[in-house]
Design an enzyme around this catalytic site. Structure first.
Site, PDB file in Angstrom:
ATOM      1  N   ARG A  12       0.840  -1.210   0.000  1.00 27.05           N
ATOM      2  CA  ARG A  12       0.000   0.000   0.000  1.00 27.05           C
ATOM      3  C   ARG A  12       0.865   1.245   0.000  1.00 27.05           C
ATOM      4  O   ARG A  12       1.999   1.217   0.467  1.00 27.05           O
ATOM      5  CB  ARG A  12      -0.854   0.048   1.272  1.00 27.05           C
ATOM      6  N   GLY A  13       0.296   2.338  -0.478  1.00 27.18           N
ATOM      7  CA  GLY A  13       0.919   3.651  -0.347  1.00 27.18           C
ATOM      8  C   GLY A  13       2.322   3.711  -0.938  1.00 27.18           C
ATOM      9  O   GLY A  13       2.577   3.192  -2.029  1.00 27.18           O
ATOM     10  N   ASN A  82       9.960   0.139   5.190  1.00 28.54           N
ATOM     11  CA  ASN A  82       8.978   1.181   4.888  1.00 28.54           C
ATOM     12  C   ASN A  82       7.791   1.165   5.846  1.00 28.54           C
ATOM     13  O   ASN A  82       7.131   2.186   6.039  1.00 28.54           O
ATOM     14  CB  ASN A  82       8.498   0.972   3.439  1.00 28.54           C
ATOM     15  N   ALA A  83       7.516   0.015   6.468  1.00 32.66           N
ATOM     16  CA  ALA A  83       6.309  -0.113   7.300  1.00 32.66           C
ATOM     17  C   ALA A  83       6.311   0.917   8.420  1.00 32.66           C
ATOM     18  O   ALA A  83       7.322   1.091   9.110  1.00 32.66           O
ATOM     19  CB  ALA A  83       6.227  -1.514   7.886  1.00 32.66           C
ATOM     20  N   GLN A 141       7.444  17.669  14.570  1.00 25.60           N
ATOM     21  CA  GLN A 141       6.090  18.038  14.138  1.00 25.60           C
ATOM     22  C   GLN A 141       5.185  18.076  15.353  1.00 25.60           C
ATOM     23  O   GLN A 141       5.163  17.115  16.145  1.00 25.60           O
ATOM     24  CB  GLN A 141       5.561  17.034  13.102  1.00 25.60           C
ATOM     25  N   GLN A 144       3.427  14.924  17.331  1.00 28.50           N
ATOM     26  CA  GLN A 144       4.057  13.665  16.880  1.00 28.50           C
ATOM     27  C   GLN A 144       5.331  13.343  17.665  1.00 28.50           C
ATOM     28  O   GLN A 144       6.323  12.926  17.056  1.00 28.50           O
ATOM     29  CB  GLN A 144       4.415  13.765  15.394  1.00 28.50           C
ATOM     30  N   TYR A 147       6.196   9.655  16.754  1.00 30.58           N
ATOM     31  CA  TYR A 147       6.590   9.437  15.353  1.00 30.58           C
ATOM     32  C   TYR A 147       7.912  10.152  15.036  1.00 30.58           C
ATOM     33  O   TYR A 147       8.804   9.578  14.405  1.00 30.58           O
ATOM     34  CB  TYR A 147       5.460   9.947  14.456  1.00 30.58           C
ATOM     35  N   GLY A 178       8.686  13.907   2.546  1.00 29.84           N
ATOM     36  CA  GLY A 178       7.817  14.945   3.096  1.00 29.84           C
ATOM     37  C   GLY A 178       6.393  14.429   3.097  1.00 29.84           C
ATOM     38  O   GLY A 178       6.157  13.226   3.277  1.00 29.84           O
ATOM     39  N   ILE A 180       3.329  13.083   1.527  1.00 28.15           N
ATOM     40  CA  ILE A 180       3.052  12.350   0.282  1.00 28.15           C
ATOM     41  C   ILE A 180       1.569  11.994   0.260  1.00 28.15           C
ATOM     42  O   ILE A 180       0.971  11.723   1.311  1.00 28.15           O
ATOM     43  CB  ILE A 180       3.918  11.060   0.216  1.00 28.15           C
TER      44      ILE A 180
HETATM   45  N1  CAA Z   1       2.246  24.827  16.380  1.00 25.66           N
HETATM   46  C1  CAA Z   1       1.743  25.458  17.456  1.00 25.66           C
HETATM   47  N2  CAA Z   1       0.486  25.299  17.871  1.00 25.66           N
HETATM   48  C2  CAA Z   1      -0.289  24.459  17.191  1.00 25.66           C
HETATM   49  C3  CAA Z   1       0.170  23.761  16.060  1.00 25.66           C
HETATM   50  C4  CAA Z   1       1.498  23.980  15.662  1.00 25.66           C
HETATM   51  N3  CAA Z   1       2.012  23.361  14.581  1.00 25.66           N
HETATM   52  N4  CAA Z   1      -0.837  23.006  15.588  1.00 25.66           N
HETATM   53  C5  CAA Z   1      -1.896  23.216  16.391  1.00 25.66           C
HETATM   54  N5  CAA Z   1      -1.563  24.092  17.343  1.00 25.66           N
HETATM   55  C6  CAA Z   1      -2.424  24.615  18.405  1.00 25.66           C
HETATM   56  C7  CAA Z   1      -3.810  24.921  17.857  1.00 25.66           C
HETATM   57  O1  CAA Z   1      -3.848  26.203  17.264  1.00 25.66           O
HETATM   58  C8  CAA Z   1      -4.661  24.814  19.101  1.00 25.66           C
HETATM   59  O2  CAA Z   1      -4.529  25.973  19.862  1.00 25.66           O
HETATM   60  P1  CAA Z   1      -5.797  26.583  20.634  1.00 25.66           P
HETATM   61  O3  CAA Z   1      -6.270  25.473  21.540  1.00 25.66           O
HETATM   62  O4  CAA Z   1      -5.228  27.760  21.319  1.00 25.66           O
HETATM   63  O5  CAA Z   1      -6.779  26.900  19.541  1.00 25.66           O
HETATM   64  C9  CAA Z   1      -3.995  23.704  19.906  1.00 25.66           C
HETATM   65  O6  CAA Z   1      -2.656  23.609  19.393  1.00 25.66           O
HETATM   66  C10 CAA Z   1      -4.691  22.371  19.745  1.00 25.66           C
HETATM   67  O7  CAA Z   1      -4.631  21.996  18.357  1.00 25.66           O
HETATM   68  P2  CAA Z   1      -5.613  20.920  17.752  1.00 25.66           P
HETATM   69  O8  CAA Z   1      -7.020  21.418  17.830  1.00 25.66           O
HETATM   70  O9  CAA Z   1      -5.144  20.517  16.397  1.00 25.66           O
HETATM   71  O10 CAA Z   1      -5.430  19.731  18.832  1.00 25.66           O
HETATM   72  P3  CAA Z   1      -6.014  18.313  18.758  1.00 25.66           P
HETATM   73  O11 CAA Z   1      -5.685  17.680  20.061  1.00 25.66           O
HETATM   74  O12 CAA Z   1      -7.408  18.291  18.257  1.00 25.66           O
HETATM   75  O13 CAA Z   1      -5.139  17.627  17.592  1.00 25.66           O
HETATM   76  C11 CAA Z   1      -3.260  16.758  16.495  1.00 25.66           C
HETATM   77  C12 CAA Z   1      -3.773  17.547  17.698  1.00 25.66           C
HETATM   78  C13 CAA Z   1      -3.893  15.368  16.463  1.00 25.66           C
HETATM   79  C14 CAA Z   1      -1.766  16.609  16.678  1.00 25.66           C
HETATM   80  C15 CAA Z   1      -3.613  17.497  15.194  1.00 25.66           C
HETATM   81  O14 CAA Z   1      -3.168  18.830  15.295  1.00 25.66           O
HETATM   82  C16 CAA Z   1      -2.969  16.853  14.005  1.00 25.66           C
HETATM   83  O15 CAA Z   1      -3.413  15.831  13.519  1.00 25.66           O
HETATM   84  N6  CAA Z   1      -1.892  17.457  13.495  1.00 25.66           N
HETATM   85  C17 CAA Z   1      -1.174  16.935  12.339  1.00 25.66           C
HETATM   86  C18 CAA Z   1       0.020  16.144  12.759  1.00 25.66           C
HETATM   87  C19 CAA Z   1       0.760  15.726  11.502  1.00 25.66           C
HETATM   88  O16 CAA Z   1       1.236  16.516  10.724  1.00 25.66           O
HETATM   89  N7  CAA Z   1       0.861  14.428  11.298  1.00 25.66           N
HETATM   90  C20 CAA Z   1       1.517  13.942  10.137  1.00 25.66           C
HETATM   91  C21 CAA Z   1       0.886  12.647   9.729  1.00 25.66           C
HETATM   92  S1  CAA Z   1       1.504  12.107   8.142  1.00 25.66           S
HETATM   93  C22 CAA Z   1       3.049  11.614   8.470  1.00 25.66           C
HETATM   94  O17 CAA Z   1       3.497  11.577   9.575  1.00 25.66           O
HETATM   95  C23 CAA Z   1       3.853  11.194   7.277  1.00 25.66           C
HETATM   96  C24 CAA Z   1       5.168  11.858   7.236  1.00 25.66           C
HETATM   97  O18 CAA Z   1       6.176  11.225   7.498  1.00 25.66           O
HETATM   98  C25 CAA Z   1       5.224  13.264   6.832  1.00 25.66           C
END
Ligand code: CAA
Length: 240
Positions: A12-13, A82-83, A141, A144, A147, A178, A180
């Site tokens: 996958r992916g 990759n997993a 991030q 995370q 992760y 980055g 994807i």
């Molecule tokens: N920097 C600073 N503050 C941040 C922020 C950031 N980057 N992101 C969010 N905040 C703040 C928000 O503004 C919010 O502030 P207020 O409460 O004052 O409004 C507070 O933090 C809470 O944010 P959320 O509502 O988003 O909090 P949540 O608990 O609902 O969710 C989370 C948190 C699950 C981490 C969600 O923000 C999220 O999913 N973020 C994305 C994480 C991400 O990029 N994952 C990558 C997955 S893909 C991958 O990992 C593949 C790869 O290798 C690239």
């Protein structure tokens, strides 16, 4: 006889694209998967690539899985770790299980698969290991810590093992993708993802085949002088 490659999470992916790219290179590919039977079956029907089920976070399962691949296809000369999974959440909300599962699978999987294959590669004097890291292991991030720590660990693991393999014809490299266009990234809340994409200089998500081409190069004969390196493929989001 063509060389045998295992791609973990290879149905996958990004893993699917890597399996296809290595097949195109002339390797015999074994695509490992953990759970999605339906997708694995469809993948084999579509590509002719054999699939093997085991959990890369389980040490013994990796030893047994590699033994099965060896029996079916021959000795394993190439491994693409990759997993990986995400269990995103801010530290305050992250459980120990969310931490541990990500470490066990994403980082532990690299150790387990290397343990199962490195000795054979050394005996035969040739090997390729490519570990899929992440931009988030390089830059961190929000949400995370698990992760990012596991992926950052992968980058250190890669540089250490590269030193151990170099004199035996084994290269060990990492790719740091980055964001994807995969199911994993699709699971990020749309409003959060929109902000992330706005910070990618190229102006879009990457495509799985754009990672796979990099893996194919590192796994080729021509990649023999590249070891201990990290290739960042991220649309310019983090220039590292
Ligand atoms: N920097 C600073 N503050 C941040 C922020 C950031 N980057 N992101 C969010 N905040 C703040 C928000 O503004 C919010 O502030 P207020 O409460 O004052 O409004 C507070 O933090 C809470 O944010 P959320 O509502 O988003 O909090 P949540 O608990 O609902 O969710 C989370 C948190 C699950 C981490 C969600 O923000 C999220 O999913 N973020 C994305 C994480 C991400 O990029 N994952 C990558 C997955 S893909 C991958 O990992 C593949 C790869 O290798 C690239």
């Amino acid at each position: 006889m063509s060389r045998v490659a295992i791609v973990t999470g290879g149905t996958r992916g990004i893993g699917e694209a890597i399996s296809l790219a290595l097949k195109e290179l002339g390797y015999t590919v074994a695509a490992n998967y953990a759970g999605n039977e339906e997708k694995a079956k469809a993948f084999t029907e579509k590509t002719g690539i054999a699939t093997f089920k085991w959990d890369v976070g389980d040490h013994q399962a990796c030893l047994d899985g590699v033994a099965k691949v060896t029996e079916a296809l021959g000795p394993v000369d190439i491994v693409v770790n990759n997993a990986g999974i995400t269990r995103d959440g801010v530290l305050a909300k992250m459980s120990f299980d969310d931490w541990n599962e990500v470490m066990r699978i994403n980082l532990g999987g690299c150790f387990n698969m290397a343990k199962a294959t490195f000795g054979g590669m050394r005996e035969r004097g040739w090997g390729r290991i490519v570990n899929i890291g992440s931009i988030n292991g390089q830059a961190g991030q929000y949400g995370q810590v698990n992760y990012a720590a596991a992926k950052s660990g992968i980058h250190g693991f890669t540089k250490a093992l590269a030193q151990e393999g170099a004199r035996s014809g084994i290269t060990v490299n990492a790719i740091a993708p980055g964001y994807i266009d995969t199911d994993m990234v699709a699971a990020v809340p749309p409003a959060v993802l929109e902000k992330i994409v706005a910070k990618i200089p190229v102006g879009r998500l990457g495509q799985a085949h754009e990672i796979a081409r990099g893996v194919a190069f590192l796994c080729s004969e021509d990649g023999g002088f590249v070891t201990g390196s990290t290739l960042s493929i991220n649309g310019g989001q983090h220039m590292y």
